[in-house]
Design an enzyme around this catalytic site. Structure first.
Site, mmCIF file in Angstrom:
data_model
loop_
_atom_site.group_PDB
_atom_site.id
_atom_site.type_symbol
_atom_site.label_atom_id
_atom_site.label_comp_id
_atom_site.label_asym_id
_atom_site.label_seq_id
_atom_site.Cartn_x
_atom_site.Cartn_y
_atom_site.Cartn_z
ATOM 1 C CG ASN A 1 -0.420 -0.111 2.534
ATOM 2 O OD1 ASN A 1 0.484 -1.055 2.826
ATOM 3 N ND2 ASN A 1 -0.581 0.929 3.520
ATOM 4 C CG HIS A 2 3.196 2.467 2.942
ATOM 5 N ND1 HIS A 2 2.875 3.860 3.047
ATOM 6 C CD2 HIS A 2 2.936 1.875 3.761
ATOM 7 C CE1 HIS A 2 2.372 4.171 4.129
ATOM 8 N NE2 HIS A 2 2.279 2.799 4.718
ATOM 9 C CG HIS B 1 -0.059 -4.364 5.910
ATOM 10 N ND1 HIS B 1 0.335 -3.082 5.332
ATOM 11 C CD2 HIS B 1 -1.297 -4.105 6.486
ATOM 12 C CE1 HIS B 1 -0.685 -2.237 5.681
ATOM 13 N NE2 HIS B 1 -1.702 -2.745 6.524
ATOM 14 C CG HIS C 1 5.236 -3.650 9.772
ATOM 15 N ND1 HIS C 1 5.870 -2.371 9.998
ATOM 16 C CD2 HIS C 1 4.937 -3.793 8.571
ATOM 17 C CE1 HIS C 1 5.811 -1.873 8.936
ATOM 18 N NE2 HIS C 1 5.164 -2.855 7.912
#
Length: 268
Positions: free
Chosen positions: A67-68, A178, A180
């Site tokens: 998403n980044h 995602h 982490h």
């Protein structure tokens, strides 16, 4: 064959940790193919062409995003020239880059790498289930590829697990990214697909999912604009998974979590 996959690499500490431990893990495990999720590598937000080049030079074969993906705008152009950089498959068709690629491993095996992004608690995208069904109706384990590894970049555990079960027996690995935080569910599913809900991050765990604690806490407690989130920069833990496949079928023989350095209990 053996495949080593590093979870989300967060900021300078994560990059330093992964690059330091990659030679050690390569010597210990002798992977035929190495992947990494790099969407947080540039100060926690996206990745740059320079960082990609440093990862490839160090021995990473493919980098996945998430998403980044576009936080560093230069990547929109770079990804069109660099097939080893994979963005989510269920982005719109007009999005730059590709969500799947076929690569050659060190042992000559054909490795298919794909990424799909979840929709629960994340930005609206195309249906990830439909995306993988369409993709893997054309790419077949044992025929088109000798190993198929999928990064499911998603918030919801249930969504990651459902995608893994949907693809069980058709791909070698479904690994989540995602969140982490490394999960304790590394397993080979009944059909022969290796799975772990989240690989974890390469980053400083004295943090809030890789970011400095103070700014993150303020966002929760004050509900007001404050300091920009920045990656924590103390000693990091390198988190990865090691996959071993059956050379005949391409299905998983075993999967094991890999953790080195930092605050988490080491497995190496």
């Amino acid at each position: 064959m053996k495949l080593l996959y590093f979870g989300d690499i967060v900021g300078r500490a994560g990059r330093r940790s992964m690059l330091t431990n990659l030679p050690l893990l390569t010597e210990k495990y002798a992977p035929d193919f190495v992947m990494a999720n790099g969407e947080n590598a540039a100060h926690g937000f996206g990745i740059t062409a320079k960082i990609c080049a440093s990862f490839f030079e160090a021995g990473i074969d493919v980098i996945t995003l998430g998403n980044h993906a576009w936080d560093q705008r230069e990547i929109m152009t770079y990804i069109q020239e660099e097939s080893r950089l994979i963005r989510p498959l269920n982005y719109p068709e007009t999005t730059p880059g590709a969500g799947v690629g076929l690569f050659e491993a060190r042992n000559g095996a054909r490795v298919c790498v794909a990424q799909v992004m979840g929709r629960l608690f994340m930005e609206p995208l195309g249906d990830p289930f439909e995306a993988v069904e369409n993709c893997f109706s054309m790419i077949t384990l044992g025929e088109t590829a000798d190993c198929i590894a999928i990064d499911v970049h998603a918030e919801a555990t249930s969504e990651k697990m459902a995608i893994a079960h949907l693809l069980d027996g058709r791909v070698s690995l479904v690994a989540g990214t995602h969140s982490h935080i490394p999960t304790a569910d590394a397993q080979v599913l009944p059909g022969g697909t290796a799975y772990q809900t989240d690989v974890g991050m390469c980053g400083d765990y004295n943090s809030v999912i890789g970011m400095k604690k103070e700014a993150a806490i303020n966002k929760f407690t004050r509900k007001m604009p404050g300091a920009r989130l920045e990656p924590a920069e103390e000693e990091a833990t390198t988190c990865a998974v090691l996959l071993e496949t059956d050379d005949r079928t391409g299905l998983a023989k075993k999967i094991e979590p890999v953790r080195v350095g930092g605050r988490l209990r080491e497995t190496v």
